[in-house]
Every structure is written in C-alpha cells, then in structure tokens.
Write a protein that holds these residues in place. Structure first.
Motif, PDB file in Angstrom:
ATOM      1  N   ASP A  18       0.838  -1.208   0.000  1.00  6.73           N
ATOM      2  CA  ASP A  18       0.000   0.000   0.000  1.00  6.73           C
ATOM      3  C   ASP A  18       0.872   1.257   0.000  1.00  6.73           C
ATOM      4  O   ASP A  18       1.986   1.257   0.510  1.00  6.73           O
ATOM      5  N   GLY A  19       0.328   2.333  -0.576  1.00  6.41           N
ATOM      6  CA  GLY A  19       1.013   3.631  -0.519  1.00  6.41           C
ATOM      7  C   GLY A  19       1.514   4.150  -1.855  1.00  6.41           C
ATOM      8  O   GLY A  19       2.176   5.193  -1.900  1.00  6.41           O
ATOM      9  N   ARG A  22       0.039   7.762  -2.578  1.00  7.98           N
ATOM     10  CA  ARG A  22       0.653   8.820  -1.753  1.00  7.98           C
ATOM     11  C   ARG A  22       2.083   9.089  -2.198  1.00  7.98           C
ATOM     12  O   ARG A  22       2.528  10.237  -2.231  1.00  7.98           O
ATOM     13  N   ARG A  69     -12.479   2.759  -7.742  1.00  7.07           N
ATOM     14  CA  ARG A  69     -11.584   3.860  -8.113  1.00  7.07           C
ATOM     15  C   ARG A  69     -11.895   4.334  -9.539  1.00  7.07           C
ATOM     16  O   ARG A  69     -12.561   3.625 -10.298  1.00  7.07           O
TER      17      ARG A  69
END
Ligand code: IPE
Ligand code: IPE
Ligand code: MG
Length: 241
Positions: A18-19, A22, A69
């Motif tokens: 995850d990430g 960001r 999404r």
C-alpha cells in the motif's frame, strides 16, 4: 536457487503493498506513476523473497473494492498486472518460481485472462517459491461463495473448507495458512485480504510507502517474525508441562 534462511522454507508471507498513490502525490505526479513504481518494487520483492528462501508468497495487486476507483486508475493497474505477468513468466521459469493468480476472473479483460493463463501454464512445473498474485480478490466474497457451495452439507472440516476456498479463488490447494502479513503505507488493517488464511498470522506494519520498500525491509520483517512466539491458543512450550 535459494540462499536464504532454511527456517523460512515453509513460510507463507502475504504482502499488502500500500502507498503507491501517496508516493506519487508527494512528488506532484499522477497516481499512475506511483503504481508503475510500485510494480517495479513488486518485481524486486518477489526476487528478494525467493533469495531469502520464502516458500510461499501472496501479493495483493487489486482488491474487489478497488473497482470503486476512477476507471483510468483501474485500467492502469490492470495494464501493469498484465505487463508484470508477461515479462515475469520467462524469468520465473528460470528461477523455478510457480505463479498463480487468485480472485475472480469473470470481470477481467480477455487480454488479462490470457496473460494469466499463459503465465500459470509456463510456470506450472516450478518447484521453488510458490507465488500468488491476488487480482479482483475479496476474502469475504470468497468465503461466502465457498460456503454457499456447502449449503446442503451439515458438517465440513476446516481443512475441506480451505480446499473449497482454494477452488473458488483458483488458488493452489497446497498453500499453507499465512504465517506473516506485511502491510506497507502505515495503515494497520487487512482490507479484506486472506481473512480465513490469516487466522493466526503475525502482522508487521511498515510506515514506508510501497515504492520505497526493498529487500532489506522484507528481510527485517521476516527476522521480526522469527522473534515472535506463536502459540495458536496453547501455552508457551516451557509452561505446557
Ligand atoms: C496500493 O496503493 C495499490 C493498490 C491499491 C492497487 P494505493 O493506490 O492504495 O496507494 P495509497 O494508499 O492511495 O497511497
Ligand atoms: C488494499 O489497499 C488493496 C491493495 C493493496 C491491492 P487499499 O488502499 O485499497 O485499502 P484501504 O482502502 O486503504 O483499506
Ligand atoms: Mg491504499
């Protein structure tokens, strides 16, 4: 060939990478760029896991809730999964890595389904690390679908139910329960990943965003796992008498 710790040979590591979004946003880049960097990290971490002697590795590539999404991001993610499979297969054959994709297939594009079939077929004889990529995967849905197949059955063992789950998700029936879950990106949750198989898994959360994660971080997480006493509801060995 494995150069890793023999204690990791039967280990099932599951990763929630995850990430990516960001990581890209921090650089003022589109989220897609984060997913591309994340795909590179997946390649490196798969090799690192095999080098460390990990027996089983399951990676979460796309959750069934990720359909929510924007379409452009979803397309980019599927494009990267397809590329990963097409480019990875010849390399995994050489390394003896067997690849399987778990999750629903009926909502995937024909070209992605073809890439899955061809990578699975090409690597089917692999006896080294067993690699699974979860695509359009939801543990709850998998459990529900397996359960409804047993609607008329009164009793079933956990083992047999596990096989049914594996069949629902196209997973290998020879996969053990998860020993270690690693989630990057700082969130501390499972997000509907392998709920049944993680009943006694050790959880390691990394604050690193997935594109920044590397072989040394994987090694550190596995070392932490080996330090943790696992009891499965029993007493610690020295007190069991
Ligand atoms: C994980 O990164 C990759 C997928 C979910 C496919 P995210 O896209 O969730 O990145 P963040 O959490 O928004 O940073
Ligand atoms: C989990 O990440 C799914 C994948 C890494 C593929 P998400 O970013 O989708 O999870 P939530 O929404 O933060 O729980
Ligand atoms: Mg996320």
């Amino acid at each position: 060939m494995s150069t890793g710790n023999p204690a990791s040979a039967g280990l099932h590591v599951a990763i929630i990478p995850d990430g990516n979004g960001r990581w890209a946003v921090q650089r003022g880049w589109p989220r897609r760029a984060g997913h591309r960097a994340g795909a590179e990290t997946v390649r490196r971490v798969v090799d690192a896991a095999a080098d460390l002697g990990v027996g089983y590795l399951t990676l979460f590539a796309f959750s069934s809730d990720n359909w929510e999404r924007p379409a452009g991001e979803v397309d980019a993610l599927f494009g990267l999964v397809r590329e990963f499979l097409l480019e990875g297969a010849p390399h995994w054959v050489v390394r003896g890595i067997r690849l399987r994709v778990i999750g629903r297939r009926d909502r995937l594009a024909t070209s992605l389904r073809a890439a899955i079939a061809s990578a699975e077929e090409a690597t089917a004889a692999g006896r080294g690390m067993q690699l699974r990529i979860a695509v359009d995967y939801s543990a709850r849905e998998e459990i529900l679908r397996a359960a409804t197949r047993f609607y008329t059955t009164l009793e079933i063992s956990q083992e047999a139910f596990g096989w049914m789950l594996a069949r629902v998700s196209h997973a290998g029936e020879d996969f053990p329960n998860v020993d270690l879950v690693i989630r990057t990106g700082g969130e501390q949750r499972l997000s509907d990943f392998l709920l049944w198989e993680c009943a006694y898994a050790e959880l390691v959360f990394s604050k690193k965003l997935w594109p920044d994660f590397g072989a040394a971080d994987l090694d550190a997480a596995i070392r932490e796992y080996h330090m943790r006493p696992r009891r499965f509801g029993r007493l610690p060995e020295e007190k069991a008498g």
